[in-house]
Design a protein around this motif. Structure first.
Motif, PDB file in Angstrom:
ATOM      1  N   ALA A 260      49.682  10.381 140.358  1.00  0.00           N
ATOM      2  CA  ALA A 260      49.009   9.385 141.193  1.00  0.00           C
ATOM      3  C   ALA A 260      49.861   8.134 141.376  1.00  0.00           C
ATOM      4  O   ALA A 260      49.881   7.530 142.452  1.00  0.00           O
ATOM      5  CB  ALA A 260      47.661   9.004 140.588  1.00  0.00           C
ATOM      6  N   THR A 261      50.586   7.749 140.322  1.00  0.00           N
ATOM      7  CA  THR A 261      51.373   6.511 140.388  1.00  0.00           C
ATOM      8  C   THR A 261      52.869   6.766 140.534  1.00  0.00           C
ATOM      9  O   THR A 261      53.611   5.859 140.912  1.00  0.00           O
ATOM     10  CB  THR A 261      51.152   5.678 139.118  1.00  0.00           C
ATOM     11  OG1 THR A 261      51.688   6.398 137.978  1.00  0.00           O
ATOM     12  CG2 THR A 261      49.666   5.413 138.894  1.00  0.00           C
ATOM     13  N   GLY A 262      53.316   7.980 140.219  1.00  0.00           N
ATOM     14  CA  GLY A 262      54.741   8.279 140.255  1.00  0.00           C
ATOM     15  C   GLY A 262      55.507   7.724 139.071  1.00  0.00           C
ATOM     16  O   GLY A 262      56.737   7.778 139.036  1.00  0.00           O
ATOM     17  N   ARG A 263      54.786   7.229 138.082  1.00  0.00           N
ATOM     18  CA  ARG A 263      55.443   6.644 136.913  1.00  0.00           C
ATOM     19  C   ARG A 263      55.647   7.694 135.819  1.00  0.00           C
ATOM     20  O   ARG A 263      54.834   8.603 135.663  1.00  0.00           O
ATOM     21  CB  ARG A 263      54.610   5.485 136.363  1.00  0.00           C
ATOM     22  CG  ARG A 263      54.474   4.316 137.327  1.00  0.00           C
ATOM     23  CD  ARG A 263      53.535   3.266 136.764  1.00  0.00           C
ATOM     24  NE  ARG A 263      53.379   2.150 137.685  1.00  0.00           N
ATOM     25  CZ  ARG A 263      52.500   1.162 137.523  1.00  0.00           C
ATOM     26  NH1 ARG A 263      51.676   1.185 136.469  1.00  0.00           N
ATOM     27  NH2 ARG A 263      52.428   0.190 138.415  1.00  0.00           N
ATOM     28  N   PRO A 264      56.733   7.533 135.039  1.00  0.00           N
ATOM     29  CA  PRO A 264      56.946   8.469 133.929  1.00  0.00           C
ATOM     30  C   PRO A 264      55.882   8.315 132.862  1.00  0.00           C
ATOM     31  O   PRO A 264      55.353   7.217 132.649  1.00  0.00           O
ATOM     32  CB  PRO A 264      58.336   8.086 133.411  1.00  0.00           C
ATOM     33  CG  PRO A 264      58.573   6.700 133.894  1.00  0.00           C
ATOM     34  CD  PRO A 264      57.827   6.552 135.172  1.00  0.00           C
ATOM     35  N   VAL A 265      55.569   9.409 132.204  1.00  0.00           N
ATOM     36  CA  VAL A 265      54.604   9.416 131.108  1.00  0.00           C
ATOM     37  C   VAL A 265      55.364   9.758 129.830  1.00  0.00           C
ATOM     38  O   VAL A 265      55.841  10.885 129.665  1.00  0.00           O
ATOM     39  CB  VAL A 265      53.482  10.442 131.361  1.00  0.00           C
ATOM     40  CG1 VAL A 265      52.539  10.510 130.160  1.00  0.00           C
ATOM     41  CG2 VAL A 265      52.720  10.106 132.631  1.00  0.00           C
ATOM     42  N   GLY A 266      55.480   8.801 128.939  1.00  0.00           N
ATOM     43  CA  GLY A 266      56.196   9.031 127.690  1.00  0.00           C
ATOM     44  C   GLY A 266      57.693   9.152 127.892  1.00  0.00           C
ATOM     45  O   GLY A 266      58.224   8.947 128.996  1.00  0.00           O
ATOM     46  N   ALA A 267      58.354   9.493 126.830  1.00  0.00           N
ATOM     47  CA  ALA A 267      59.817   9.633 126.851  1.00  0.00           C
ATOM     48  C   ALA A 267      60.200  11.037 127.311  1.00  0.00           C
ATOM     49  O   ALA A 267      59.399  11.971 127.231  1.00  0.00           O
ATOM     50  CB  ALA A 267      60.374   9.381 125.452  1.00  0.00           C
ATOM     51  N   PRO A 268      61.425  11.198 127.795  1.00  0.00           N
ATOM     52  CA  PRO A 268      61.889  12.546 128.167  1.00  0.00           C
ATOM     53  C   PRO A 268      61.804  13.497 126.979  1.00  0.00           C
ATOM     54  O   PRO A 268      61.972  13.099 125.816  1.00  0.00           O
ATOM     55  CB  PRO A 268      63.339  12.316 128.600  1.00  0.00           C
ATOM     56  CG  PRO A 268      63.387  10.884 129.009  1.00  0.00           C
ATOM     57  CD  PRO A 268      62.434  10.168 128.091  1.00  0.00           C
ATOM     58  N   LEU A 269      61.533  14.768 127.250  1.00  0.00           N
ATOM     59  CA  LEU A 269      61.474  15.792 126.210  1.00  0.00           C
ATOM     60  C   LEU A 269      62.889  16.328 126.003  1.00  0.00           C
ATOM     61  O   LEU A 269      63.489  16.892 126.915  1.00  0.00           O
ATOM     62  CB  LEU A 269      60.531  16.917 126.624  1.00  0.00           C
ATOM     63  CG  LEU A 269      59.133  16.495 127.099  1.00  0.00           C
ATOM     64  CD1 LEU A 269      58.271  17.729 127.357  1.00  0.00           C
ATOM     65  CD2 LEU A 269      58.465  15.566 126.111  1.00  0.00           C
ATOM     66  N   THR A 270      63.397  16.136 124.812  1.00  0.00           N
ATOM     67  CA  THR A 270      64.774  16.537 124.516  1.00  0.00           C
ATOM     68  C   THR A 270      64.800  17.562 123.398  1.00  0.00           C
ATOM     69  O   THR A 270      63.913  17.618 122.555  1.00  0.00           O
ATOM     70  CB  THR A 270      65.618  15.316 124.116  1.00  0.00           C
ATOM     71  OG1 THR A 270      65.048  14.702 122.948  1.00  0.00           O
ATOM     72  CG2 THR A 270      65.664  14.290 125.240  1.00  0.00           C
ATOM     73  N   GLY A 271      65.831  18.365 123.386  1.00  0.00           N
ATOM     74  CA  GLY A 271      65.977  19.395 122.367  1.00  0.00           C
ATOM     75  C   GLY A 271      66.823  20.541 122.872  1.00  0.00           C
ATOM     76  O   GLY A 271      67.588  21.142 122.112  1.00  0.00           O
ATOM     77  N   HIS A 272      66.697  20.856 124.147  1.00  0.00           N
ATOM     78  CA  HIS A 272      67.535  21.908 124.722  1.00  0.00           C
ATOM     79  C   HIS A 272      68.993  21.458 124.723  1.00  0.00           C
ATOM     80  O   HIS A 272      69.307  20.279 124.920  1.00  0.00           O
ATOM     81  CB  HIS A 272      67.088  22.231 126.144  1.00  0.00           C
ATOM     82  CG  HIS A 272      65.862  23.075 126.211  1.00  0.00           C
ATOM     83  ND1 HIS A 272      65.847  24.400 125.815  1.00  0.00           N
ATOM     84  CD2 HIS A 272      64.600  22.795 126.647  1.00  0.00           C
ATOM     85  CE1 HIS A 272      64.630  24.896 126.002  1.00  0.00           C
ATOM     86  NE2 HIS A 272      63.857  23.954 126.494  1.00  0.00           N
ATOM     87  N   ARG A 273      69.895  22.420 124.528  1.00  0.00           N
ATOM     88  CA  ARG A 273      71.323  22.122 124.451  1.00  0.00           C
ATOM     89  C   ARG A 273      72.053  22.345 125.765  1.00  0.00           C
ATOM     90  O   ARG A 273      73.261  22.175 125.847  1.00  0.00           O
ATOM     91  CB  ARG A 273      71.962  22.974 123.354  1.00  0.00           C
ATOM     92  CG  ARG A 273      71.453  22.657 121.944  1.00  0.00           C
ATOM     93  CD  ARG A 273      72.074  23.543 120.896  1.00  0.00           C
ATOM     94  NE  ARG A 273      71.555  24.917 120.975  1.00  0.00           N
ATOM     95  CZ  ARG A 273      72.215  25.929 121.493  1.00  0.00           C
ATOM     96  NH1 ARG A 273      73.415  25.757 122.016  1.00  0.00           N
ATOM     97  NH2 ARG A 273      71.679  27.137 121.500  1.00  0.00           N
ATOM     98  N   SER A 274      71.294  22.725 126.798  1.00  0.00           N
ATOM     99  CA  SER A 274      71.896  22.939 128.101  1.00  0.00           C
ATOM    100  C   SER A 274      70.836  22.674 129.169  1.00  0.00           C
ATOM    101  O   SER A 274      69.715  22.269 128.848  1.00  0.00           O
ATOM    102  CB  SER A 274      72.443  24.367 128.207  1.00  0.00           C
ATOM    103  OG  SER A 274      73.217  24.535 129.368  1.00  0.00           O
ATOM    104  N   ALA A 275      71.184  22.883 130.423  1.00  0.00           N
ATOM    105  CA  ALA A 275      70.273  22.604 131.534  1.00  0.00           C
ATOM    106  C   ALA A 275      68.938  23.312 131.340  1.00  0.00           C
ATOM    107  O   ALA A 275      68.879  24.453 130.891  1.00  0.00           O
ATOM    108  CB  ALA A 275      70.911  23.040 132.844  1.00  0.00           C
ATOM    109  N   VAL A 276      67.856  22.615 131.688  1.00  0.00           N
ATOM    110  CA  VAL A 276      66.514  23.189 131.617  1.00  0.00           C
ATOM    111  C   VAL A 276      66.174  23.735 132.997  1.00  0.00           C
ATOM    112  O   VAL A 276      66.128  22.985 133.973  1.00  0.00           O
ATOM    113  CB  VAL A 276      65.480  22.154 131.157  1.00  0.00           C
ATOM    114  CG1 VAL A 276      64.117  22.813 130.970  1.00  0.00           C
ATOM    115  CG2 VAL A 276      65.932  21.484 129.867  1.00  0.00           C
ATOM    116  N   ARG A 277      65.940  25.016 133.070  1.00  0.00           N
ATOM    117  CA  ARG A 277      65.814  25.699 134.358  1.00  0.00           C
ATOM    118  C   ARG A 277      64.377  25.963 134.774  1.00  0.00           C
ATOM    119  O   ARG A 277      64.107  26.203 135.948  1.00  0.00           O
ATOM    120  CB  ARG A 277      66.580  27.033 134.305  1.00  0.00           C
ATOM    121  CG  ARG A 277      66.639  27.780 135.613  1.00  0.00           C
ATOM    122  CD  ARG A 277      67.307  26.964 136.690  1.00  0.00           C
ATOM    123  NE  ARG A 277      67.281  27.625 137.994  1.00  0.00           N
ATOM    124  CZ  ARG A 277      66.278  27.550 138.868  1.00  0.00           C
ATOM    125  NH1 ARG A 277      65.200  26.847 138.576  1.00  0.00           N
ATOM    126  NH2 ARG A 277      66.358  28.167 140.027  1.00  0.00           N
TER     127      ARG A 277
END
Length: 376
Positions: A241-258
């Motif tokens: 609705a607002t286009g704003r991010p929710v929380g921090a990016p989800l990190t853990g993958h060691r390569s591109a997330v497809r």
């Protein structure tokens, strides 16, 4: 208790009523753990506890062991595309299957017969990377390397309105919100864009935050939360609705997330990566759930939850599709094999009876749900 095995069947005889009650209770508990799902590594179609009591001191039932995989191949591969097939999706009523590929076309198929429906949809000037049905099935959207998004009437194969333009690089993924009021697209220009499909216009400003191309996008079932993922190795959550991010990016993958996919109840978010793993996250908090799902031997390109949330399918460039129990984090059955090149797309039919896959070998394959293990 005596267990006899013969010809793939198992006969269990109880000579003690208390033991019968205990065994049935344990099995029923396994069945109901993790919701109403069956076939996720636990027993299915179990003997009701009351039957054990009525049999008195002896209960004899034959249990047919489940097949190695819940799904098996159906018929011949669907052929017609002259290049690799990048996307596959069922219509909301399950009657149609839409595919899109490097040959610059999208195609419609009868999911019951595997026959093509109408002529290929042409208009894109480069490979088509994504395809999506609106929730009411009245619109089909396609997007691709030519930076455009196009809308079609799937009943006639005719285009609807003018192409949607705005992305400055290839469009890799798209999804309609649950009510169809929004269409989200993800591009290699590092943005996610929202569109009003009815009006054929952009909604708000592009969602910016990814530091490299965005390769996947998914709406939560309620349409409020939007997930995106890409080459910067992160998945991100947005308020649609607002286009704003929710929380921090989800990190853990060691390569591109497809790939990204929400579970039907909206509680889980699944991500898949070129690092050969699938990861599960709490959708509301962004916290990881369990250990990464491992088994693929090449990049994982696509994900799909079954409509009941009991299965998660992952498709990989290792030419296999793997099925997982998302609650227990365990594989279900053996990998599905048959494609002769990497698999780029996967989708369940709405009723769960079919699974569709598409790949670089230019084919689309249909898999049918096997009959569940039964007690006789």
């Amino acid at each position: 208790m005596v267990i006899r095995r013969e010809g793939g069947s198992e006969t269990i005889e109880f000579y003690d009523e208390a033991l019968a009650r205990m065994w049935i209770g344990e099995v029923l508990a396994q069945r109901h753990s993790g919701g109403s799902c069956s076939g996720s590594g636990g027993p299915r179609d179990l003997v009701p506890a009351g039957d054990a009591v009525r049999h008195g001191r002896q209960l004899s039932k034959t249990v047919t062991e489940p097949a190695s995989s819940p799904y098996g191949p159906l018929g011949e591969p669907l052929s017609g595309h002259t290049g690799g097939v990048s996307a596959v999706v069922f219509s909301p009523d399950g009657r149609l299957l839409a595919t899109a590929g490097d040959d610059r076309t999208a195609r419609l198929w009868d999911s019951a017969t595997g026959l093509p429906v109408g002529a290929p949809l042409t208009g894109h000037s480069d490979g088509v990377r994504a395809v999506a049905f609106s929730p009411d099935g009245r619109l089909l959207a396609t997007a691709g390397m030519d930076r455009t998004v196009r809308l079609w009437n799937p009943a006639t194969g005719e285009p609807v309105g003018e192409p949607l333009t705005g992305h400055t690089s290839a469009v890799w993924a798209m999804v309609f919100s649950a009510r169809g009021g929004l269409l989200a697209t993800a591009g290699m220009d590092r943005t996610v864009r929202l569109w009003d499909p009815a009006g054929g216009r952009a909604v708000g400003e592009p969602l910016a935050g990814h530091t490299s191309g965005v390769e996947a996008v998914a709406f939560a079932p309620d349409g409020r939360l939007l997930a995106s993922a890409g080459e910067d190795r992160t998945a991100r959550l947005w308020d649609s609705a607002t286009g704003r991010p929710v929380g921090a990016p989800l990190t853990g993958h060691r390569s591109a997330v497809r790939a990204v996919a929400f579970s039907p109840d909206g509680r889980l978010l699944a991500t898949a990566s070129w690092d050969e793993t699938v990861r599960l996250w709490e959708a509301t908090t962004g916290r990881p759930v369990g250990a990464p799902l491992m088994g693929h031997r090449n990049a994982v390109r696509a994900l799909a939850f079954s409509a009941d949330g009991c299965l998660l399918a992952s498709a990989s460039m290792d030419r296999t599709v793997r099925l997982w129990d998302p609650v227990g984090g365990r594989p279900v059955g053996e990998p599905l094999t048959g494609h002769t090149s990497g698999i780029k797309a996967v989708d369940f039919s709405p009723d769960g009876r079919l699974l569709a896959t598409a790949g670089a070998d230019r084919t689309v394959r249909l898999w049918g749900a096997r009959e569940p293990a039964a007690l006789s």
